[in-house]
Design an enzyme around this catalytic site. Structure first.
Site, PDB file in Angstrom:
ATOM      1  N   CYS A  79      47.950  27.546  85.486  1.00 60.77           N
ATOM      2  CA  CYS A  79      48.824  28.211  84.446  1.00 60.77           C
ATOM      3  C   CYS A  79      47.426  28.739  83.328  1.00 60.77           C
ATOM      4  O   CYS A  79      46.631  29.711  84.236  1.00 60.77           O
ATOM      5  CB  CYS A  79      49.499  27.268  83.592  1.00 60.77           C
ATOM      6  SG  CYS A  79      50.725  28.307  82.592  1.00 60.77           S
ATOM      7  N   HIS A 180      53.349  26.240  87.662  1.00 58.42           N
ATOM      8  CA  HIS A 180      52.967  24.719  87.650  1.00 58.42           C
ATOM      9  C   HIS A 180      53.215  23.996  89.009  1.00 58.42           C
ATOM     10  O   HIS A 180      54.325  23.727  89.114  1.00 58.42           O
ATOM     11  CB  HIS A 180      53.765  24.200  86.417  1.00 58.42           C
ATOM     12  CG  HIS A 180      53.307  24.745  85.222  1.00 58.42           C
ATOM     13  ND1 HIS A 180      52.321  23.829  84.473  1.00 58.42           N
ATOM     14  CD2 HIS A 180      53.386  25.633  84.345  1.00 58.42           C
ATOM     15  CE1 HIS A 180      51.916  24.502  83.231  1.00 58.42           C
ATOM     16  NE2 HIS A 180      52.650  25.668  83.254  1.00 58.42           N
ATOM     17  N   GLU A 182      52.795  20.807  89.683  1.00 59.86           N
ATOM     18  CA  GLU A 182      53.521  19.494  89.484  1.00 59.86           C
ATOM     19  C   GLU A 182      54.764  19.582  88.707  1.00 59.86           C
ATOM     20  O   GLU A 182      55.375  18.510  88.486  1.00 59.86           O
ATOM     21  CB  GLU A 182      52.510  18.792  88.165  1.00 59.86           C
ATOM     22  CG  GLU A 182      52.787  19.387  86.863  1.00 59.86           C
ATOM     23  CD  GLU A 182      51.750  20.646  86.501  1.00 59.86           C
ATOM     24  OE1 GLU A 182      51.619  21.383  87.399  1.00 59.86           O
ATOM     25  OE2 GLU A 182      51.909  20.990  85.325  1.00 59.86           O
TER      26      GLU A 182
END
Lengths: 201, 267
Positions: A79, A180, A182
């Protein structure tokens, strides 16, 4: 044991990223001052926040980080961390890491900003980071700016949100994802696993 | 491609235990939010919302523990709401792995809270939850809509829908956007628990008047209801509880159905 450093520059939530790496058997260390002596196998620059503020808090780590990455340490920017691969941003003053040529610009006025939600990846160049990631896979974005690079060979995947923008950057040991991983479900998991493999090899 | 329409299962938790949706057969501890959350995540939920209804002096400790446990197993975004009333409350939740906080009563009482949260953590973290109920009386300066020949407006209620505020829900949603909210979680009190479909006029009205994403909530009983709230209500995301908890549909079933009706979903 693979050891990955996460650089904490005050951008907030590192918990999700840390646990998602630990789930994969990686030893994670969070540091606000990176040094080469830490002997990491790879380093991640996460991020939600403002470009200018991030460049300031990154300052104590910058010289060592740039030197380590230039000598081959695997680097993943997420990001804002992916935007910091570049030198300048329209968002604010301050100098990023300048690993690649280009600048960070705001998403067009024609779309709702921030770009928040699940969007597709169009894979341009699969490489090691996107190994086993299918074309048009869904990933989770939250951002208002994107990197506009003149280094076309470094664009591994693009996404389309009012403009086609680089969603994955890959050049040698330098990687960046504007989304992202994750938070991107199984697709993000594959990408993080690939980065870990890159750190291991 | 447009952004995918999001499907968001909602879990109510009390003292760290899920209080609805304890019907899954093959979960060892059916009340434990973490395995249930993981299951929704594996089924393809795009996000999760946790609504904490714990009323206890130990609330913060209990919440912190739950958020951590959930964050350990989830790799999709999740929102935590229920009694969040300060920057400190929000920080506790966000630092332990949640992606967003939702504020409701506290934001109505102190709209500046929305701005403070947004300045501190970024607008993308701040969901303003609006609980709205139809009012059929005519008052000045109310944003009205019609259905089946009758005209009505929507009144904001606080304290879990129990207290009318006199505020116009559409105007409040617009104000919340202006104050820095990243999303509106819009619940119809009339429809909640009825499984008779979302309040389409409400959802449409708010979606038209704000430019941030609207999550529709309250009334979902079938996959068709979700289709309607996207196509006729203009919602960006649909929140549902009972249809997933009671396994009427899996998230995957709903998404397959939506895709067959030309809705863009992550599948």
């Amino acid at each position: 044991m693979t050891r990955v450093g996460i650089i904490d520059y005050g951008a907030g939530n590192l918990f999700s990223l840390k646990t998602s790496l630990e789930r994969r058997g990686v030893v994670v260390e969070i540091t606000d001052q990176f040094s080469k002596q830490m002997n990491f196998d790879g380093v991640i620059l996460p991020g939600v926040g403002n470009f200018g503020a991030a460049t300031k808090t990154l300052e104590p780590s910058k010289e060592e980080l740039v030197s380590a990455v230039k000598s081959g340490l695997p680097f993943l920017g997420i990001c804002l961390g992916a935007q910091l691969i570049f030198k300048r941003s329209e968002e604010d003053e301050g100098e990023g890491l300048a690993f690649l040529d280009g600048e960070v610009v705001r998403l067009p006025k024609s779309v709702k900003v921030p770009h928040m939600g699940w969007n597709n990846l169009e894979i341009a160049k699969r490489g090691e980071l996107l190994k086993d990631v299918e074309d048009n896979s869904w990933v989770y974005f939250v951002h208002s700016y994107y990197p506009k690079t003149t280094d076309n060979a470094a664009v591994a995947a693009i996404s389309d949100y009012g403009v086609k923008f680089p969603a994955v950057i890959a050049k040698k040991n330098i990687f960046g994802t504007q989304f992202h991983p994750e938070k991107s479900g199984p697709v993000g998991a594959v990408i993080l696993n690939n980065f870990i493999e890159i750190c291991r090899s | 491609m447009p952004l995918a329409k999001r499907i968001i299962p909602c879990l109510d938790v009390n003292h760290g235990k899920v209080v609805k949706g304890i019907h899954f057969q093959n979960l060892r501890d059916a009340g434990d939010p973490a395995p249930l959350a993981k299951r929704y995540c594996d089924e393809g939920a795009d996000e999760l919302v946790f609504l904490d209804i714990t009323a206890s002096p130990e609330k913060r400790k209990i919440l912190e523990k739950m958020v951590k446990k959930v964050a350990m197993v989830l790799d999709i975004p999740f929102t935590v709401g229920g009694g969040i009333s300060s920057l400190e409350d929000a920080r506790l939740v966000l630092q332990n792995g949640a992606d967003k906080v939702s504020v409701n009563t506290a934001a109505v009482k102190d709209p500046e809270l929305v701005t403070r949260l947004s300045d501190k953590f970024g607008g993308q973290c701040v969901v303003v939850a609006v609980d709205a109920k139809r009012r059929f009386d005519s008052l000045q300066d109310r944003i009205t809509t019609e259905e089946d020949g009758s005209s009505f407006w929507f009144e904001v209620h606080t304290y879990g829908g129990s207290r009318p505020t006199g505020l116009d829900a559409v105007a409040w949603a617009k104000q919340a956007e202006k104050m820095g909210a990243g999303e509106i979680l819009l619940t119809s009190i009339d429809k909640d628990g009825t499984e008779s479909g979302y309040d389409l006029p409400l959802t449409r009205l708010v979606s038209e008047k704000v430019s941030i994403p609207v999550i529709a909530s309250g009334g979902c009983g079938t996959a068709e209801h979700i289709l309607d709230v996207f196509q006729k209500g203009g919602a960006d995301a649909a929140l549902a509880a009972s249809i997933f908890h009671y396994e009427t549909y899996s998230v995957t079933d709903v998404k397959k159905y939506l895709r067959s009706r030309a809705v863009t979903v992550r599948l």
